[in-house]
Design an enzyme around this catalytic site. Structure first.
Site, PDB file in Angstrom:
ATOM      1  N   LYS A   1     -72.226 -64.712 -18.908  1.00 33.96           N
ATOM      2  CA  LYS A   1     -73.426 -65.270 -19.324  1.00 33.96           C
ATOM      3  C   LYS A   1     -74.503 -64.457 -18.651  1.00 33.96           C
ATOM      4  CE  LYS A   1     -74.763 -69.376 -18.036  1.00 33.96           C
ATOM      5  NZ  LYS A   1     -76.284 -69.159 -17.367  1.00 33.96           N
ATOM      6  N   ASP A   2     -74.481 -64.487 -17.284  1.00 30.93           N
ATOM      7  CA  ASP A   2     -75.509 -64.217 -16.446  1.00 30.93           C
ATOM      8  C   ASP A   2     -75.642 -62.594 -16.646  1.00 30.93           C
ATOM      9  OD1 ASP A   2     -75.853 -66.759 -15.650  1.00 30.93           O
ATOM     10  OD2 ASP A   2     -75.061 -66.509 -13.626  1.00 30.93           O
TER      11      ASP A   2
ATOM     12  N   SER B   1     -68.295 -69.811 -16.677  1.00 37.13           N
ATOM     13  CA  SER B   1     -69.568 -70.104 -17.435  1.00 37.13           C
ATOM     14  C   SER B   1     -70.778 -69.319 -16.575  1.00 37.13           C
ATOM     15  CB  SER B   1     -69.817 -71.687 -17.076  1.00 37.13           C
ATOM     16  OG  SER B   1     -70.005 -71.768 -15.644  1.00 37.13           O
ATOM     17  N   CYS B   2     -70.326 -68.552 -15.786  1.00 41.14           N
ATOM     18  CA  CYS B   2     -71.521 -67.915 -14.840  1.00 41.14           C
ATOM     19  C   CYS B   2     -71.478 -66.334 -15.146  1.00 41.14           C
ATOM     20  CB  CYS B   2     -71.496 -67.987 -13.416  1.00 41.14           C
ATOM     21  SG  CYS B   2     -71.843 -69.874 -13.122  1.00 41.14           S
ATOM     22  N   PHE B   3     -70.550 -65.551 -14.806  1.00 40.82           N
ATOM     23  CA  PHE B   3     -70.667 -64.115 -14.648  1.00 40.82           C
ATOM     24  C   PHE B   3     -70.778 -63.325 -16.094  1.00 40.82           C
ATOM     25  CE2 PHE B   3     -67.913 -63.270 -10.693  1.00 40.82           C
ATOM     26  CZ  PHE B   3     -68.853 -63.946 -10.042  1.00 40.82           C
TER      27      PHE B   3
END
Length: 445
Positions: free
Chosen positions: A282-283, A278-280
């Site tokens: 998207k960010d 959910s992080c890398f």
């Protein structure tokens, strides 16, 4: 302290239950009544190591969940906004942040005491000051800095290790619009001892989070690009290449007693079939878009994402080396989550790989002891069999794909050693002992 946490996803629920464990009085808020009821019954809506045990210990003691955001704000001194900020292809979607801010503001309107609102969601620089703060002022009819405070407190939690990361942080970043806002945040974290604390403004706190994730993603894509080159060269193994890199004393320092320190970040300098979660993705995409918006293209980070998008194809290429046609080939897929320790399948490399295998009409059996339910939802009505155990998945397989680094797969060589006909093993995580496997292919080999 009395704290309300808005959102019960990975960040909100983990933050809330850990702060409760540290002695604070926590109210977690979510719009989903079913999820709230599960939490209040100590049933975690997500898989995370030790989460259920902490829920059972703290529920109805100093932790509870509710759908009533208004009352929760009235009863607390500080609110953490921990709602989702999905990337819509152009920029991050702030609808949930804005809605939470508006509802918090309406509650602040009816409060006589000073309240601090802290953004914990990952948002691009400027969001807290230029979006959240004005929404709070408009909804409350009050003035930020006088009647309420605004801060930004990024999280650095690894899925699968989130409880451990929160309870034993390596750093705490406290962003705030003023000293008073930061002071309230400091009070919340006063229950943590001997932790490096960085006090800064909201924009810098927001940027620290994006910078951290972007660096880690870059390390992974760098390793994968080197791995792909090693495979093209032939006679070169990226595992040995990266091990040689790790032994540089600037990366793995040697202490005075001769012992070597192996920092955890070296795990990101290993080749595999790509990063997800959910992080890398998207960010990094969000920071790319943000840079373009400011007229500062992020060339390096654009390359990081291009490499990652193409990396799952390496698994298909290795299969094609051994099978002229993939149609009807019996393939076992081991691991569906994007990493071990979680059931999260968001952006998992397994998704494009399995999707391609389905399109090629292969005979797929998949196994993931934790992510099975999520995988079944994602591939509902597709031609794929989900197995309950490892032996069932690999039985009769002509090829076995290892896509998640679950410990359970480490002794795969012992299991297949009993097979009459040795299947092809494709190690997408380079976690297996290649010399113990008769037919072995791996990323970067």
């Amino acid at each position: 302290m009395r704290i309300s946490v808005i959102g019960t996803g990975y960040v909100g629920l983990v933050s809330g239950i850990c702060l409760a464990e540290k002695g604070h009085q926590i109210i977690c808020v979510d719009v989903d009544q079913v999820k709230v009821e599960k939490i209040n019954k100590s049933i975690p809506p997500i898989y995370e190591k030790n989460l259920e045990a902490l829920l059972k210990k703290n529920i109805n003691v100093n932790f509870r969940a509710t759908t009533d955001l208004y009352q929760s704000v009235l009863e607390t001194d500080l609110s953490l906004i921990a709602v989702g900020t999905p990337f819509d292809g152009t920029e991050i979607d702030l609808r949930y942040v804005k809605e939470a801010s508006s509802q918090i503001g309406m509650a602040i309107r009816d409060k006589s005491s000073y309240h601090v609102v802290v953004v914990k969601s990952t948002v691009v620089p400027g969001t807290t000051d230029e979006v959240v703060l004005p929404v709070l002022e408009h909804a409350s009819g009050k003035k930020a800095g006088k009647d309420f405070g605004v801060g930004m407190n990024p999280e650095f939690l690894r899925e699968g290790e989130a409880i451990e990361d929160f309870m034993f942080p390596d750093r705490i970043v406290l962003g705030g619009m003023d000293d008073k806002s930061i002071g309230v945040l400091e009070k919340m974290y006063s229950v943590f001892d001997n932790i490096d604390i960085l006090r800064t403004n909201n924009k810098t706190a927001e940027m620290i989070k994006y910078t951290s994730n972007s660096l880690l993603a870059t390390m992974i894509s760098f390793s994968n690009e080197i791995g792909n080159l090693c495979a093209a060269i032939g006679g070169t193994d990226v595992v040995d290449v990266m091990r040689g890199l790790h032994l540089d004393k600037r990366l793995s320092p040697i202490m005075d007693n001769g012992k070597r320190i192996t920092p955890a970040f070296t795990t990101y300098l290993q080749a595999g079939c790509g990063f997800g979660g959910s992080c890398f993705p998207k960010d990094v995409n969000a920071l790319n878009a943000y840079g373009k918006k400011l007229g500062k293209p992020m060339w390096l980070l654009e390359a990081v994402m291009k490499i990652n998008e193409q990396q799952p194809r390496q698994i298909i290429h290795m299969l094609e080396k051994h099978f002229p046609s993939l149609e009807g080939v019996r393939i076992a897929v081991l691991g569906m989550s994007f990493k071990p320790g979680t059931d999260d399948m968001r952006e998992s490399p397994a998704i494009p790989i399995v999707t391609e295998l389905i399109a090629r009409n292969t005979n797929i059996r998949a196994y993931d002891s934790v992510a099975k339910k999520e995988a079944m939802k994602l591939f509902k009505d597709k031609n794929i069999v989900f197995c309950d155990d490892l032996n069932q998945a690999i039985h009769g397989a002509e090829a076995i794909l290892v896509l998640t680094r679950w410990d359970e797969f480490e002794n795969l060589h012992q299991i297949i050693g009993k097979c009459e006909k040795q299947p092809l093993i494709i190690d997408g995580r380079r976690m297996l002992k290649k010399h113990l496997i008769k037919r072995y292919e791996g990323i970067g080999l």
